[in-house]
Design an enzyme around this catalytic site. Structure first.
Site, PDB file in Angstrom:
ATOM      1  CG  HIS A 132      37.319 -35.219 139.422  1.00 32.44           C
ATOM      2  ND1 HIS A 132      36.187 -35.577 140.115  1.00 32.44           N
ATOM      3  CD2 HIS A 132      38.273 -36.100 139.821  1.00 32.44           C
ATOM      4  CE1 HIS A 132      36.439 -36.608 140.903  1.00 32.44           C
ATOM      5  NE2 HIS A 132      37.710 -36.940 140.746  1.00 32.44           N
ATOM      6  CB  CYS A 143      27.231 -28.831 119.430  1.00 33.49           C
ATOM      7  SG  CYS A 143      28.345 -27.540 120.012  1.00 33.49           S
ATOM      8  CG  ASP A 247      56.331 -29.485 150.506  1.00 33.75           C
ATOM      9  OD1 ASP A 247      56.083 -29.583 149.287  1.00 33.75           O
ATOM     10  OD2 ASP A 247      55.980 -28.521 151.200  1.00 33.75           O
TER      11      ASP A 247
HETATM   12 ZN   LIG Z   1      26.999 -25.930 120.915  1.00 30.39          ZN
END
Ligand SMILES: [Zn+2]
Length: 261
Positions: A132, A143, A247
């Site tokens: 993600h 760019c 845990d």
């Molecule tokens: Zn840029």
């Protein structure tokens, strides 16, 4: 602890071990979760953080994003014992890849902090695949340049909204927003790693959303030993060989000790 010993044996014998991690591995580091009680989406309207809004209204999006960043990453979060155990297993050649749903960058930090005592000559580094994205970075939508997010979030906090790149393009947090597709190449890579794995460890993920749900199943159907470390049950438990409901900061160091004993 028989289950952990079995898992450790399989890890030692395996050619390819892949770990998959979710929010549960970063909770002990204090990183707020998005869902559930007291989750980030309790305080913010997730509808304001969609890709559609970013395109339509980058200024408004960044106004809200500055606030979100303040809540999410106010403190400095440190990798915990679970991140460190995985990083150490990677450094010592036991782990091929870490696939993560988290955007906090803590696996990368852990890899840096465990250093490379023995890895200096080892050719392969553990692959860290952030499915993600990484919320500590921003990316120019024109760019494509990726840069460290801190100075950009500061500029936005000081009033430059939306912040822009030298090329004039708008910066976007380098995370997958709601309504935005996960990059196809990343998903492909994750799927082929799951398929290749001899041991697949799913850690701290409820394994509900895609691709989290299908990766362990893919690994299981390709013959991998699947281990799930999560406090709650998951819809994939039926495909797992080993399930540990403890845990993560206890379990991962224990696995590492058994693997490296
Ligand atoms: Zn840029």
């Amino acid at each position: 602890m028989d289950d952990l010993e079995r898992l450790a044996d399989d890890i030692r014998d395996a050619e390819t071990v892949v770990a998959f991690t979710g929010a549960g591995i970063s909770e002990p580091s204090g990183v707020p979760t998005f869902r559930g009680d007291d989750g980030v989406w309790d305080k913010f309207d997730e509808g304001q953080f969609t890709y559609g809004r970013f395109r339509r209204d980058p200024e408004g999006f960044w106004n809200d994003r500055v606030e979100l960043q303040r809540v999410m990453f106010d403190g400095e979060y440190e990798p915990n014992a679970a991140h460190e155990a995985l990083a150490a297993m990677g450094r010592d050649g036991y782990l091929e890849a870490i696939l993560t749903q988290n955007t906090d960058g803590l696996h990368g930090e852990a890899a840096e902090s465990v250093g490379d005592e023995s890895a200096a000559e080892e050719a392969d580094e553990t692959t860290i695949l952030e499915l993600h994205g990484n919320s500590q970075r921003v990316r120019c939508i024109d760019c494509g340049k990726r840069v460290d997010g801190d100075p950009i979030f500061e500029r936005a906090a000081d009033g430059e909204r939306p912040p822009t790149c030298d090329c004039g393009g708008v910066y976007k947090p380098d995370v997958v927003l709601f309504g935005e597709q996960l990059p196809g190449a990343v998903i492909q890579r994750a799927r082929s790693l799951a398929r290749e794995s001899d041991v697949f460890l799913a850690i701290g993920s409820s394994l509900v959303v895609e691709p989290a749900a299908s990766l362990p199943r893919l690994a299981a159907s390709s013959g991998a030993t699947v281990g799930i470390v999560n406090l709650e049950s998951t819809p994939v438990d039926g495909s797992a060989d080993v399930i540990v409901r403890e845990d993560v900061t206890d379990v991962l160091p224990a696995i590492r000790d058994l693997v490296e004993k």
